[in-house]
Scaffold this motif. Structure first.
Motif, PDB file in Angstrom:
ATOM      1  N   PRO A   1     -24.167 -33.876 -41.354  1.00 23.04           N
ATOM      2  CA  PRO A   1     -24.770 -34.027 -40.024  1.00 23.04           C
ATOM      3  C   PRO A   1     -24.097 -33.110 -39.012  1.00 23.04           C
ATOM      4  O   PRO A   1     -22.937 -32.746 -39.156  1.00 23.04           O
ATOM      5  CB  PRO A   1     -24.528 -35.498 -39.685  1.00 23.04           C
ATOM      6  N   LEU A   2     -24.865 -32.748 -38.015  1.00 24.49           N
ATOM      7  CA  LEU A   2     -24.330 -31.868 -36.967  1.00 24.49           C
ATOM      8  C   LEU A   2     -23.408 -32.645 -36.045  1.00 24.49           C
ATOM      9  O   LEU A   2     -23.642 -33.824 -35.760  1.00 24.49           O
ATOM     10  CB  LEU A   2     -25.485 -31.286 -36.151  1.00 24.49           C
ATOM     11  N   SER A   3     -22.396 -31.977 -35.564  1.00 27.23           N
ATOM     12  CA  SER A   3     -21.555 -32.575 -34.534  1.00 27.23           C
ATOM     13  C   SER A   3     -22.370 -32.610 -33.236  1.00 27.23           C
ATOM     14  O   SER A   3     -23.373 -31.899 -33.105  1.00 27.23           O
ATOM     15  CB  SER A   3     -20.277 -31.750 -34.349  1.00 27.23           C
ATOM     16  N   PRO A   4     -21.964 -33.413 -32.245  1.00 29.61           N
ATOM     17  CA  PRO A   4     -22.730 -33.450 -30.981  1.00 29.61           C
ATOM     18  C   PRO A   4     -22.861 -32.076 -30.311  1.00 29.61           C
ATOM     19  O   PRO A   4     -23.909 -31.752 -29.758  1.00 29.61           O
ATOM     20  CB  PRO A   4     -21.940 -34.426 -30.119  1.00 29.61           C
ATOM     21  N   ALA A   5     -21.807 -31.271 -30.391  1.00 31.95           N
ATOM     22  CA  ALA A   5     -21.876 -29.938 -29.785  1.00 31.95           C
ATOM     23  C   ALA A   5     -22.863 -29.044 -30.537  1.00 31.95           C
ATOM     24  O   ALA A   5     -23.644 -28.309 -29.923  1.00 31.95           O
ATOM     25  CB  ALA A   5     -20.494 -29.293 -29.764  1.00 31.95           C
ATOM     26  N   GLU A   6     -22.836 -29.104 -31.865  1.00 24.22           N
ATOM     27  CA  GLU A   6     -23.775 -28.311 -32.656  1.00 24.22           C
ATOM     28  C   GLU A   6     -25.206 -28.798 -32.462  1.00 24.22           C
ATOM     29  O   GLU A   6     -26.144 -27.998 -32.407  1.00 24.22           O
ATOM     30  CB  GLU A   6     -23.409 -28.374 -34.140  1.00 24.22           C
TER      31      GLU A   6
END
Length: 186
Positions: free
Chosen positions: A73-78
């Protein structure tokens, strides 16, 4: 021993029988000698070390579908970055939001939401622009046709402006809903 090519040997071509007592199971051990390991053979009481990056096979009841690697899963920034790029990609049409949404839709909720929103809006703009170009071309026989061509350009410029506005809103941490959008992809 018999020679299989000797025509006078009565046992020619037949396998030789094992020696009395059968074949030995293991060669005699010499002090300091270790028997070479065969692949897949494990000595009793010996655990093979785990290699980095190696994963144990899954439980028998679960099979991962072929061609579907699990993506992290993507990090919040990504997630915010790809959502921004999906909205801003609308400057180039509906293809960039489509590609970003297809790749990242399952990896980040914001990218999924904003990618669908941008993709739906850019498809809507494309449909209106193509329709106006077709009308303008058909009606170019009459003087009024050029107005539809100008209107098609205006629709594309409006789509470009709203893609930039949406990209800025998402980059600031918010979400963006277009004022007029057909929901082709839900």
């Amino acid at each position: 021993m018999t020679d299989p090519n000797n025509p006078y040997d009565p046992n020619a071509g037949q396998p030789t029988p094992p020696p009395q007592g059968g074949y030995p199971q293991q060669p005699p051990q010499q002090p300091g000698y270790q028997q070479p390991q065969q692949p897949g053979y494990q000595q009793p009481g010996y655990q093979q070390p785990q290699q980095p990056g190696y994963q144990q096979p899954q439980q028998p009841g679960y099979q991962q579908p072929y061609g579907a690697p699990t993506a992290a899963p993507l990090s919040p920034a990504e997630d915010k970055q790809w959502a921004f790029l999906a909205q801003l990609g609308g400057i180039l049409g509906f293809i960039p939001p489509l590609i970003i949404w297809l790749i990242f839709k399952d990896r980040g909720p914001l990218t999924n939401q904003e990618g669908k929103e941008s993709l739906n809006f850019q498809i809507t703009v494309a449909i209106f622009a193509v329709g106006l170009y077709i009308l303008g071309t058909i009606l170019s026989v009459i003087v009024i046709g050029f107005l539809f061509l100008i209107l098609a350009w205006a629709v594309q410029i409006v789509g470009l402006i709203f893609a930039i506005i949406a990209g800025v809103k998402v980059n600031q941490g918010g979400t963006y809903r277009y004022f007029f959008n057909f929901r082709f992809i839900k």
